[in-house]
Design a protein around this motif. Structure first.
Motif, mmCIF file in Angstrom:
data_model
loop_
_atom_site.group_PDB
_atom_site.id
_atom_site.type_symbol
_atom_site.label_atom_id
_atom_site.label_comp_id
_atom_site.label_asym_id
_atom_site.label_seq_id
_atom_site.Cartn_x
_atom_site.Cartn_y
_atom_site.Cartn_z
ATOM 1 N N ALA A 116 30.130 -16.713 9.273
ATOM 2 C CA ALA A 116 31.414 -17.038 9.894
ATOM 3 C C ALA A 116 32.358 -15.843 9.865
ATOM 4 C CB ALA A 116 32.049 -18.236 9.192
ATOM 5 N N LEU A 117 32.424 -15.160 8.722
ATOM 6 C CA LEU A 117 33.333 -14.020 8.589
ATOM 7 C C LEU A 117 32.915 -12.849 9.467
ATOM 8 C CD1 LEU A 117 34.012 -13.982 4.737
ATOM 9 C CD2 LEU A 117 35.489 -14.861 6.547
ATOM 10 N N ALA A 118 31.614 -12.679 9.681
ATOM 11 C CA ALA A 118 31.124 -11.575 10.506
ATOM 12 C C ALA A 118 31.346 -11.834 11.989
ATOM 13 C CB ALA A 118 29.640 -11.322 10.237
ATOM 14 N N SER A 119 31.699 -13.049 12.345
ATOM 15 C CA SER A 119 32.010 -13.375 13.736
ATOM 16 C C SER A 119 33.385 -12.826 14.104
ATOM 17 C CB SER A 119 31.987 -14.894 13.934
ATOM 18 O OG SER A 119 30.726 -15.432 13.564
ATOM 19 N N ASP A 120 33.637 -12.730 15.382
ATOM 20 C CA ASP A 120 34.927 -12.218 15.842
ATOM 21 C C ASP A 120 35.994 -13.306 15.873
ATOM 22 O OD1 ASP A 120 34.255 -9.335 16.813
ATOM 23 O OD2 ASP A 120 32.656 -10.597 17.592
ATOM 24 N N ILE A 121 35.588 -14.525 16.212
ATOM 25 C CA ILE A 121 36.512 -15.659 16.278
ATOM 26 C C ILE A 121 35.857 -16.836 15.592
ATOM 27 C CG2 ILE A 121 37.694 -17.293 17.825
ATOM 28 C CD1 ILE A 121 37.767 -15.089 19.937
ATOM 29 N N ARG A 122 36.659 -17.573 14.786
ATOM 30 C CA ARG A 122 36.148 -18.761 14.089
ATOM 31 C C ARG A 122 36.949 -19.977 14.525
ATOM 32 N NH1 ARG A 122 35.729 -14.366 11.769
ATOM 33 N NH2 ARG A 122 37.999 -14.236 11.678
ATOM 34 N N LEU A 123 36.248 -21.006 14.969
ATOM 35 C CA LEU A 123 36.837 -22.297 15.288
ATOM 36 C C LEU A 123 36.287 -23.294 14.282
ATOM 37 C CD1 LEU A 123 36.196 -22.246 19.164
ATOM 38 C CD2 LEU A 123 38.137 -21.270 17.918
ATOM 39 N N ALA A 124 37.097 -24.282 13.878
ATOM 40 C CA ALA A 124 36.657 -25.179 12.802
ATOM 41 C C ALA A 124 37.049 -26.621 13.074
ATOM 42 C CB ALA A 124 37.250 -24.731 11.460
ATOM 43 N N THR A 125 36.192 -27.525 12.639
ATOM 44 C CA THR A 125 36.534 -28.949 12.667
ATOM 45 C C THR A 125 37.426 -29.252 11.464
ATOM 46 O OG1 THR A 125 34.557 -29.521 11.391
ATOM 47 C CG2 THR A 125 34.362 -29.577 13.800
ATOM 48 N N PRO A 126 38.153 -30.383 11.480
ATOM 49 C CA PRO A 126 39.068 -30.684 10.370
ATOM 50 C C PRO A 126 38.393 -30.761 9.009
ATOM 51 C CG PRO A 126 39.583 -32.060 12.253
ATOM 52 C CD PRO A 126 38.297 -31.353 12.587
ATOM 53 N N GLU A 127 37.127 -31.150 8.970
ATOM 54 C CA GLU A 127 36.437 -31.272 7.683
ATOM 55 C C GLU A 127 35.720 -29.989 7.270
ATOM 56 O OE1 GLU A 127 33.316 -32.246 10.741
ATOM 57 O OE2 GLU A 127 35.463 -32.628 10.450
ATOM 58 N N ALA A 128 35.824 -28.945 8.074
ATOM 59 C CA ALA A 128 35.167 -27.682 7.740
ATOM 60 C C ALA A 128 35.737 -27.103 6.455
ATOM 61 C CB ALA A 128 35.333 -26.683 8.878
ATOM 62 N N ARG A 129 34.896 -26.448 5.691
ATOM 63 C CA ARG A 129 35.347 -25.776 4.468
ATOM 64 C C ARG A 129 34.440 -24.583 4.201
ATOM 65 N NH1 ARG A 129 33.855 -29.534 -0.690
ATOM 66 N NH2 ARG A 129 31.604 -29.694 -0.347
ATOM 67 N N PHE A 130 35.007 -23.589 3.549
ATOM 68 C CA PHE A 130 34.348 -22.313 3.353
ATOM 69 C C PHE A 130 34.363 -21.973 1.857
ATOM 70 C CE2 PHE A 130 36.641 -22.553 7.308
ATOM 71 C CZ PHE A 130 35.802 -22.025 8.276
ATOM 72 N N ASN A 131 33.280 -21.370 1.367
ATOM 73 C CA ASN A 131 33.353 -20.844 -0.008
ATOM 74 C C ASN A 131 32.306 -19.775 -0.263
ATOM 75 O OD1 ASN A 131 30.995 -22.534 -0.501
ATOM 76 N ND2 ASN A 131 31.573 -22.557 -2.665
ATOM 77 N N ALA A 132 32.648 -18.893 -1.203
ATOM 78 C CA ALA A 132 31.736 -17.835 -1.653
ATOM 79 C C ALA A 132 30.878 -18.415 -2.768
ATOM 80 C CB ALA A 132 32.532 -16.622 -2.135
ATOM 81 N N ALA A 133 29.868 -19.181 -2.378
ATOM 82 C CA ALA A 133 29.095 -19.975 -3.335
ATOM 83 C C ALA A 133 28.256 -19.127 -4.288
ATOM 84 C CB ALA A 133 28.180 -20.941 -2.569
ATOM 85 N N PHE A 134 28.058 -17.858 -3.956
ATOM 86 C CA PHE A 134 27.171 -17.017 -4.757
ATOM 87 C C PHE A 134 27.548 -17.023 -6.235
ATOM 88 C CE2 PHE A 134 28.779 -14.983 -0.843
ATOM 89 C CZ PHE A 134 27.679 -15.101 -0.009
ATOM 90 N N ILE A 135 28.870 -16.989 -6.512
ATOM 91 C CA ILE A 135 29.317 -16.858 -7.899
ATOM 92 C C ILE A 135 29.014 -18.118 -8.704
ATOM 93 C CG2 ILE A 135 31.682 -17.737 -7.627
ATOM 94 C CD1 ILE A 135 32.548 -15.302 -9.418
ATOM 95 N N ARG A 136 28.750 -19.234 -8.029
ATOM 96 C CA ARG A 136 28.456 -20.487 -8.719
ATOM 97 C C ARG A 136 26.994 -20.631 -9.116
ATOM 98 N NH1 ARG A 136 32.165 -25.386 -6.255
ATOM 99 N NH2 ARG A 136 34.190 -24.453 -6.761
ATOM 100 N N ILE A 137 26.156 -19.682 -8.720
ATOM 101 C CA ILE A 137 24.735 -19.773 -9.088
ATOM 102 C C ILE A 137 24.286 -18.548 -9.878
ATOM 103 C CG2 ILE A 137 24.146 -21.306 -7.177
ATOM 104 C CD1 ILE A 137 23.019 -18.813 -5.723
#
Length: 262
Positions: A116-137
């Motif tokens: 998503a971040l590497a894209s030029d434009i991001r569109l999202a639905t209301p329930e969309a959510r983002f996280n840097a999950a790497f640190i949790r594993i």
């Protein structure tokens, strides 16, 4: 069934990650398909805009951890090869001349966040959510370009908050921060994506690709003078095209231009 559905319609490529039963988590097959398609775009000027989405209820849950469950320690060279095979997707997304629009529903976690971040434009639905999950594993949150893109998009404090904790960023806060440019239910979101595509296709091929190119470079420009120099170069190149002359004529004639990519 293909793990990456590709629908090329005229000058637009609609890509759909197609592992809904695994929340579009990236296994080796999907990683390879995304990487090879994105890398090939550099040499495909007939494709001018790309829209990326995920099948089902989630955009992309990151890497498929079940497929990549650790089986003892691996040689560093093997781990690095695997790491590069994924990060090359994000490099190709930034290097290709085509703007990329991501339509995000549900979660964009880990590698999905990177897409998503590497894209030029991001569109999202209301329930969309983002996280840097790497640190949790057990890894760091600095992966797949997240440590580069996120601070530039939302500032260092918010980026640090999200990356040091692995917390989720919801759609409305993402909109307020400028991480996404539109939040709506999926039907409206797809309409907005098509509207963006239509507006982009009204530009000249050179103007569109050089604008993405300039944005990429000026975000890291060492000075205002350097950014201006890049802009001057692009305007000179564009002004030598036949399409520029057509654009001027169409403006004066009060009609839609007919660009030929020359």
């Amino acid at each position: 069934m293909s793990v990456l559905l590709v629908h090329e319609e005229g000058q637009v490529a609609w890509l759909t990650m197609n592992r809904p039963e695994r929340l579009n988590a990236m296994d080796e097959t999907l990683v390879t398909a995304l990487r090879e398609y994105m890398q090939a775009l550099y040499h495909r000027p007939e494709i001018r805009v790309v829209v990326l989405q995920g099948a089902g209820r989630v955009f992309c849950a990151g890497l498929d951890l079940k497929e990549r469950a650790p089986a003892g320690r691996r040689a560093a060279a093997d781990v690095l090869k695997h790491q590069r095979s994924i990060r090359d997707i994000m490099l190709a997304m930034r290097r290709c001349p085509q703007p990329i629009i991501s339509v995000v529903q549900g979660s964009a976690s880990g590698g999905g966040f990177g897409l998503a971040l590497a894209s030029d434009i991001r569109l999202a639905t209301p329930e969309a959510r983002f996280n840097a999950a790497f640190i949790r594993i057990g890894l760091t949150a600095c992966d797949m370009g997240v440590s580069y893109f996120l601070p530039r998009m939302v500032g260092s404090s918010v980026a640090s908050e999200l990356m040091l904790t692995g917390r989720f960023l919801g759609a409305q806060r993402a909109l307020a921060l400028g991480l996404v440019s539109h939040v709506a239910e999926m039907p409206e979101l797809l309409t907005e994506a098509k509207s963006l595509v239509a507006d982009m296709l009204r530009t000249t091929p050179m103007g569109l690709s050089l604008t993405k190119d300039c944005l990429n470079f000026t975000i890291d420009a060492p000075s205002f003078d350097a950014a201006i120099a890049m802009e001057d170069r692009n305007q000179v190149l564009s002004s030598q095209s036949e399409d520029f002359q057509e654009g001027i004529r169409a403006f004066l004639d009060k009609r839609e231009p007919s660009y030929q990519g020359r």
